[in-house]
Design an enzyme around this catalytic site. Structure first.
Site, PDB file in Angstrom:
ATOM      1  N   HIS A  34       1.051  -3.833   8.025  1.00 18.75           N
ATOM      2  CA  HIS A  34       0.674  -4.110   9.406  1.00 18.75           C
ATOM      3  C   HIS A  34       1.904  -5.854   9.270  1.00 18.75           C
ATOM      4  O   HIS A  34       2.536  -5.442   8.359  1.00 18.75           O
ATOM      5  CB  HIS A  34      -0.603  -5.401   9.980  1.00 18.75           C
ATOM      6  CG  HIS A  34      -1.651  -3.809   9.787  1.00 18.75           C
ATOM      7  ND1 HIS A  34      -2.116  -3.980   8.688  1.00 18.75           N
ATOM      8  CD2 HIS A  34      -2.239  -2.791  10.159  1.00 18.75           C
ATOM      9  CE1 HIS A  34      -2.925  -2.757   8.787  1.00 18.75           C
ATOM     10  NE2 HIS A  34      -2.949  -2.414  10.020  1.00 18.75           N
ATOM     11  N   ASP A  67      -0.530  -6.095   1.762  1.00 21.84           N
ATOM     12  CA  ASP A  67      -0.364  -5.217   2.953  1.00 21.84           C
ATOM     13  C   ASP A  67       0.983  -5.356   3.061  1.00 21.84           C
ATOM     14  O   ASP A  67       1.236  -5.985   3.401  1.00 21.84           O
ATOM     15  CB  ASP A  67      -1.169  -5.716   4.289  1.00 21.84           C
ATOM     16  CG  ASP A  67      -1.317  -5.018   5.153  1.00 21.84           C
ATOM     17  OD1 ASP A  67      -0.209  -4.342   5.824  1.00 21.84           O
ATOM     18  OD2 ASP A  67      -2.232  -5.452   6.640  1.00 21.84           O
ATOM     19  N   SER A 126      -4.310   0.442  13.964  1.00 21.77           N
ATOM     20  CA  SER A 126      -4.456  -0.888  13.164  1.00 21.77           C
ATOM     21  C   SER A 126      -3.505  -1.493  14.076  1.00 21.77           C
ATOM     22  O   SER A 126      -2.696  -3.211  13.994  1.00 21.77           O
ATOM     23  CB  SER A 126      -4.453  -1.617  12.249  1.00 21.77           C
ATOM     24  OG  SER A 126      -3.549  -0.318  11.434  1.00 21.77           O
TER      25      SER A 126
END
Ligand SMILES: *[C@@H]1O[C@H](CO)[C@@H](O)[C@H](O)[C@H]1NC(C)=O
Ligand SMILES: *[C@@H]1O[C@H](CO)[C@@H](O)[C@H](O)[C@H]1NC(C)=O
Ligand SMILES: *[C@@H]1O[C@H](CO)[C@@H](O)[C@H](O)[C@H]1NC(C)=O
Ligand SMILES: *[C@@H]1O[C@H](CO)[C@@H](O)[C@H](O)[C@H]1NC(C)=O
Ligand SMILES: *[C@@H]1O[C@H](CO)[C@@H](O)[C@H](O)[C@H]1NC(C)=O
Length: 439
Positions: A417, A414, A157
């Site tokens: 990312h 998160d 990702s």
């Protein structure tokens, strides 16, 4: 706070060289500090006018224009001898305010502005490499550097994060069309855009282990990863004869663990379910070496001259805190030099990628793989610059307006990312410089 979820590679900590007292107390102190910070953040959210959020991107178009006229007036720095690995983040208002992520279809969880992130200073920094300039991203320069080529991002990702950033940076300026996109669960995992002005296509191939991954990589409902170290990832390998530039990024899933196979035989396991506990504990390092080696080997064969760019590890900032804590990462500025040392395991993963790049270069020179020495191997070393940006993650703004209905005790953050736009755009600023160098 909830039970710890082992998403963070720090759950593999080996004994630290720091004193135990310091080691134990650090995360505790950090979350106390974070608690205070997040209250401040909440205050800002409730008490700032809706106009604040609208104002975030309003100077955007003008900024794009300014950036381009600025860049095109800089006399040709071809970046030949620049090492972008080391440097520092410097204050540069507006530098990362270059596109509206909602308009380029990024994964909603990384569209921090849409999700209501109120502080936007994380968009006001640029990477200043030690001893050389790094020009702001210029879409024309990128497309000219890869004219007529198919650029493929392959990996986890973080590879996707960078690929989506590139699409946003390009589509904000040049006409494009979507050539292909998977539907359903994998709609962000397999896609291709075309930029007809320069006959360029850009694809993303989900392959979190680079090699063939069965189980969770294919179906998120499955818990286990079954990884075949002797076979390249199926989807990208099927298209390999069309790929001219490949950008590889992986590592996080290998830290998390899997059962590993060689020609259908289990050869070991790492962090696998108990029923695999009788297999060799293989660790993450060796499978990581093998996965990169297999992928680069495939990309160096077949006689097509390719550029293979190995992106180094982009670290997370959970720092041992639970991923379902709203305060897992709430820092609002980059680290200052020396503020936090890169976690050893992240450095190790970075070094493995660099070692594989060196090995691959040596193999190419030796003429192995039938590529006739035509494969160009490059390293995109983002570990340091990514590590210095704990403020660039979506944090709780991976969720849509997370505090709309009050402040929950548990909420996923998160800390891996990057927000789009955000620090990951810099990966592409460096990628342009690498790609425009003479072979
Ligand atoms: C971004 O684009 C979306 C969709 O066009 C729009 O609704 C939104 O207001 C834009 N955001 C900003 C901050 O301009
Ligand atoms: C950006 O430049 C283009 C072409 O030069 C112009 O048409 C457009 O109005 C400019 N936009 C802004 C916001 O300055
Ligand atoms: C660039 O700098 C990094 C970090 O100091 C170093 O590991 C790497 O070998 C350097 N790369 C080159 C090509 O000199
Ligand atoms: C798989 O087995 C083959 C044949 O024994 C061997 O050459 C190769 O190195 C092995 N690969 C891995 C990743 O274990
Ligand atoms: C591990 O256990 C499984 C099931 O109990 C068995 O099928 C397998 O052969 C065992 N493997 C080894 C290496 O002992």
């Amino acid at each position: 706070m909830g039970a710890y979820k082992p998403l963070d590679p720090r759950n593999q900590l080996k004994p630290s060289s720091k004193t135990p007292g310091c080691f134990l107390s650090k995360p505790v102190c950090a979350s106390l500090v974070c608690g205070v910070l997040s209250l401040a953040l909440l205050h800002l959210l409730c008490c700032s006018s809706p106009g604040t959020q609208q104002a975030v991107l309003s100077p955007l178009r003008q900024y794009i224009n300014n950036t381009y006229s600025f860049v095109s007036s800089v006399p040709g720095n071809n970046g030949k001898s620049c090492n972008y690995s080391e440097g520092r983040w410097v204050w540069a208002p507006g530098h990362a305010r270059r596109y509206n992520a909602t308009e380029c279809n990024v994964k909603e969880r990384q569209d921090c502005i849409r999700n209501g992130r109120p502080d936007t200073k994380y968009l006001d920094w640029r990477w200043q490499p030690t001893g050389c300039p790094l020009p702001a991203f210029d879409a024309r320069t990128f497309l000219s550097a890869v004219r007529g080529k198919h650029v493929a991002f392959i990996g986890d990702s973080m590879a996707r994060n960078q690929a989506q950033s590139l699409i946003c940076l390009l589509t904000a300026v040049f006409p494009y069309h979507l050539v292909y996109r998977d539907t359903g669960e994998h709609k962000h995992n397999f896609w291709r855009y075309a930029f007809p002005s320069h006959d360029v296509t850009v694809s993303y191939y989900w392959a979190p282990f680079l090699v063939r991954g069965k189980g969770k990589p294919e179906d998120d409902g499955i818990k286990e990863n079954h990884v075949h170290l002797d076979v390249p990832g199926d989807r990208w390998a099927a298209d390999v004869d069309t790929i001219d530039v490949a950008v590889l990024a992986a590592g996080h899933w290998l830290l998390n663990g899997a059962v590993y196979y060689n020609s259908s035989q289990v050869i070991g396991a790492h962090n696998a379910p108990p029923e695999y506990s009788n297999y060799t504990k293989i660790g993450y390092a060796w499978p990581l070496h093998m996965a990169y080696r297999k992928a680069v080997e495939r990309l160096s064969s077949g006689g097509r001259p390719r550029t293979v760019v190995l992106a180094t590890f982009s670290p997370s900032h959970f720092a041992g805190r639970p991923t379902d804590s709203p305060t897992a990462c709430t820092k609002m500025e980059p680290y200052e030099e020396g503020e936090e040392e890169l976690v050893w395991i992240f450095k190790e993963v970075r070094d493995i990628v660099c070692e594989e790049a060196e090995l691959a270069k040596a193999r190419v020179v030796a003429g192995e793989g039938g590529g006739g020495g035509a494969t160009r191997i490059e390293v995109l070393d983002v570990t340091k610059l990514a590590w210095m940006r704990p403020d660039g993650h979506p944090s709780v703004y991976m969720n849509y307006h997370p505090f709309e209905h009050g402040v929950p005790e548990r909420m996923y953050s998160d800390c891996l990312h990057f927000c789009l736009p955000g620090p990951v755009d810099t990966f592409n600023e460096i990628l342009v410089q690498i790609l425009k160098r003479r072979r």
